[in-house]
Design an enzyme around this catalytic site. Sequence first.
Site, PDB file in Angstrom:
ATOM      1  N   SER A  99     -23.021  36.277  59.121  1.00  0.00           N
ATOM      2  CA  SER A  99     -22.046  36.913  58.229  1.00  0.00           C
ATOM      3  C   SER A  99     -20.612  36.871  58.755  1.00  0.00           C
ATOM      4  O   SER A  99     -19.674  37.151  58.007  1.00  0.00           O
ATOM      5  CB  SER A  99     -22.444  38.372  57.976  1.00  0.00           C
ATOM      6  OG  SER A  99     -23.564  38.430  57.130  1.00  0.00           O
TER       7      SER A  99
ATOM      8  N   LYS B 245     -18.074  34.955  56.764  1.00  0.00           N
ATOM      9  CA  LYS B 245     -17.596  35.402  55.451  1.00  0.00           C
ATOM     10  C   LYS B 245     -16.075  35.469  55.324  1.00  0.00           C
ATOM     11  O   LYS B 245     -15.517  34.964  54.348  1.00  0.00           O
ATOM     12  CB  LYS B 245     -18.243  36.741  55.092  1.00  0.00           C
ATOM     13  CG  LYS B 245     -19.737  36.628  54.821  1.00  0.00           C
ATOM     14  CD  LYS B 245     -20.415  37.978  54.633  1.00  0.00           C
ATOM     15  CE  LYS B 245     -21.903  37.798  54.378  1.00  0.00           C
ATOM     16  NZ  LYS B 245     -22.615  39.097  54.271  1.00  0.00           N
TER      17      LYS B 245
ATOM     18  N   TYR C 161     -24.485  28.448  51.187  1.00  0.00           N
ATOM     19  CA  TYR C 161     -24.338  29.743  51.861  1.00  0.00           C
ATOM     20  C   TYR C 161     -25.263  29.814  53.073  1.00  0.00           C
ATOM     21  O   TYR C 161     -24.857  30.253  54.160  1.00  0.00           O
ATOM     22  CB  TYR C 161     -24.653  30.876  50.884  1.00  0.00           C
ATOM     23  CG  TYR C 161     -24.742  32.229  51.554  1.00  0.00           C
ATOM     24  CD1 TYR C 161     -23.598  32.891  51.980  1.00  0.00           C
ATOM     25  CD2 TYR C 161     -25.980  32.835  51.781  1.00  0.00           C
ATOM     26  CE1 TYR C 161     -23.673  34.128  52.616  1.00  0.00           C
ATOM     27  CE2 TYR C 161     -26.070  34.071  52.409  1.00  0.00           C
ATOM     28  CZ  TYR C 161     -24.916  34.704  52.825  1.00  0.00           C
ATOM     29  OH  TYR C 161     -24.995  35.923  53.456  1.00  0.00           O
TER      30      TYR C 161
ATOM     31  N   VAL D 131     -25.648  39.315  61.956  1.00  0.00           N
ATOM     32  CA  VAL D 131     -26.970  39.799  62.356  1.00  0.00           C
ATOM     33  C   VAL D 131     -27.492  39.114  63.621  1.00  0.00           C
ATOM     34  O   VAL D 131     -28.513  39.551  64.173  1.00  0.00           O
ATOM     35  CB  VAL D 131     -28.001  39.641  61.211  1.00  0.00           C
ATOM     36  CG1 VAL D 131     -27.634  40.542  60.052  1.00  0.00           C
ATOM     37  CG2 VAL D 131     -28.112  38.190  60.795  1.00  0.00           C
TER      38      VAL D 131
END
Length: 630
Positions: free
Chosen positions: A85, A88, A210, A280
Site C-alpha cells: 500500500s 498508493k 493494482y 502490510v
Amino acid sequence: MQNRGDEIGGQASASADSKLGCSSPIADYLHRLHYEFAGLGDGQVATYIPELAKADPKWFGICLVTATGHVYEVGDSRQAFTIQSISKPFVYGLALEDHGRQHVLSKISTEPTGDAFNSISLEPGTGRPRNPMINAGAIATTSLIAGKSPHTRSRRLLEMFALYAGREVLLDEAVYRSESETGHRNRAIGYMLRNFDILTTDPAPSVELYFQRCSVSVTARDLGLMAATLANRGVNPVTGKQAIRGEYVESVLSVMGSCGMYDFAGEWMYHIGMPAKSGVTGGIIAVLPGQLGIGVFSPPLDAHGNSVRGIRVCDELSRHCDLHLFNRPSVGNSAIRLASTAAELSSNRVRTPEESETLHAFGAGIRVYQLQGNLTFASTEAVVRDVIERANDLQHLIVDLKRVLTINESACRLFYEVLRKLSSLGKSVLFTHAERLPLLRQYMKARLGPRCQELFRSLEDNDLALEWCENRVLETALPDRSPDRTADHGQYELLESFTPEEVAVIASRLRRRSHQQGEVIINAGDEAGEMFFLARGSVSVFVPLESGGRKRLATFSAGMVFGEMAVIDRAPRSAMIVADSPVVCDALNVEDFERLGATHPRIKIKLLEKLTVILSRRLRKANRKLSVFD
C-alpha cells in the site's frame, strides 16, 4: 537477507566513518533506536496473502534521507520486500500528472474514512471512493494510469518507482501471483467501481495492475529516498531527477497526512505529525516537507495493520528530533552562512613572522562555521555532517551563532553530541555569541553537569575564539616560544632590516615608558604625538560600539609597533589602546621623527618604507576579514 546493520549511509558512508574514527551523531542515534526496538515481540506478520507470511519477523531496517541527499541507514535497510500500500500515494501522483486534479477528483474523493485499508467505502450518490489510500481508491487511481496496453502501463509504473528510488526496481513475481490468486475482495471492489462508472471499462486489467504495483520489490533505503523525494518537491535528492511535478506534491502529501495511516491517521498526525503511508509488509514512509524523508521496514503489524517497530521509530524520531509538521519555524536554504579556517583568516592578534608562518601551516586545523537562520534537526544535520566528515583534519571547532534566529532542542542535542565526540578525541569546540540562545547553554549544562564549564566554551566573538585556538596551536607547534619575551631595539619589527648603527641612531631618540595592566595608553580623540615600540607585554586596540561596548581591532605583542599612524597624518587618535598586561614600551616623538629627515634622511626613508609594508599587510588582513564576516 542482506543485513547491513553495521553500515551507516551505505557502503560509502560506512567506510568514511571508519576512516574518520568519528561517527555521525545522527547515525549513532539511529543505531540506538534500532537496538532499542529490535527486541520488541509485539505484532504479527501479515498472512492474508500467503507469500507475505514467509517474512522473518526479526527483519528491521531504518533509513533517514535529508532533502540535500545524505543517507543514514541501519539494520536490514537493504532487505527486499514488496511495497504494497505504500505504492498508493506515488501512483496517485502519477494519475494527477496524467489527468490533472479536476478529473482525478471527479473519480476519487480525498476524505478520511477511519476504516481499514480494504474497507469498501464509497460516497453516497457519486460512488467515488473516499480517498486514494484505501484499496477502492487505489484501484480507481490505477485505472487512470495512461498507456495503450497493460504492458505499457506496468512499465510506466516501474519507471516512476525507479525515479523515486534512484535505481531500477522489479516486480516480485511470487508475491504478484499470490496476490492475484487470493485477491477476490479487490476484484469485487473493482466490479463495484465499474457499477458506479468510476471504472469505465472492464475492471480486470486495472485490478491486475493494482496487484502488480503492490508487488514491486523495494528496501527501507528505497523508501527513505522515495520519502525524501517528496520532501524535496518531487526531485530525487541523490540523483537530481524529477520523479513528480512539484505542483502535485502538495496533493500527494495532503492525502498522506489525512488518510495515509487508515484508522490510525488522526492519532498519527496528532502525535507524530508527518504525512505518512504504511504497508502490510511492514514498511512505513514519513515525510517532513523541505527537510527529510524516513523509511522503516519491520514485518510484525499492530491491530491497525501498521508496523509495530515502524510506529515506535517514527514516534521517537519525531519527538527526539522535533519533526512535527505543525511545530516548524521557517527554514532557510542553508544553516551554514560561511565556513573558513585560521589558515585563511586569523585573529586580530598581530603575530611575529614565525608565528604567522606556523599558523599558516597549521591553521587549517581551526575551522569556523558561521551559522544563520533557524536551527532545527534538519538544518543542523548539514552542519554536523560537514564537521564529522572533516573530523580527521580538525583540531579546533568554532561555531558562530551571531546570525542564528532560533534554536530548538534537537539542534542543541546534535551540538552536544558533536562536542562530546570531539572532546573525547582531544579536540576543542568553542561557541561564539551563544548568549543569544539561552536554550543551548541550558541544554549543555543539563547534559554536561559539573563538566559544563570545562567543555562548553563560550566566547563573545569569533576574534577571541580564533585567538584562543591559535594560542593552543602555537603552544604545540612552537613549544620553546615565550609569549612574555622582552624585545630589544634590534628585534623591533620596524627595525629588523636596519644596521646596528641605524638602530642606535633611532634608539637614542626613544623614551622608555611603563604601564600597568588595564591602563589606557592612548584614548580615542587624543592628539597624535608619538608612536610606540612594544618591548614587553601586550596591548589591544579597541573602538567603541553604539551598544556601549567595544570591539577589539588588534592585539600587539613584544617587538611590534603601535600608534604609528601619528607619524603619517597627525590626525587625532581614532581608537583606544589598553595594556593587556604590565607593559614596557619605547616612544618615538613625532618631532624627533621629523628631525631625522634633516640629520639622517636615509633612516627616515627606510622607516617610512617599512611602515608602509606593515600598514599594507594589516589593511589587507582587515579587508579579508571584513569581506568574510561582515
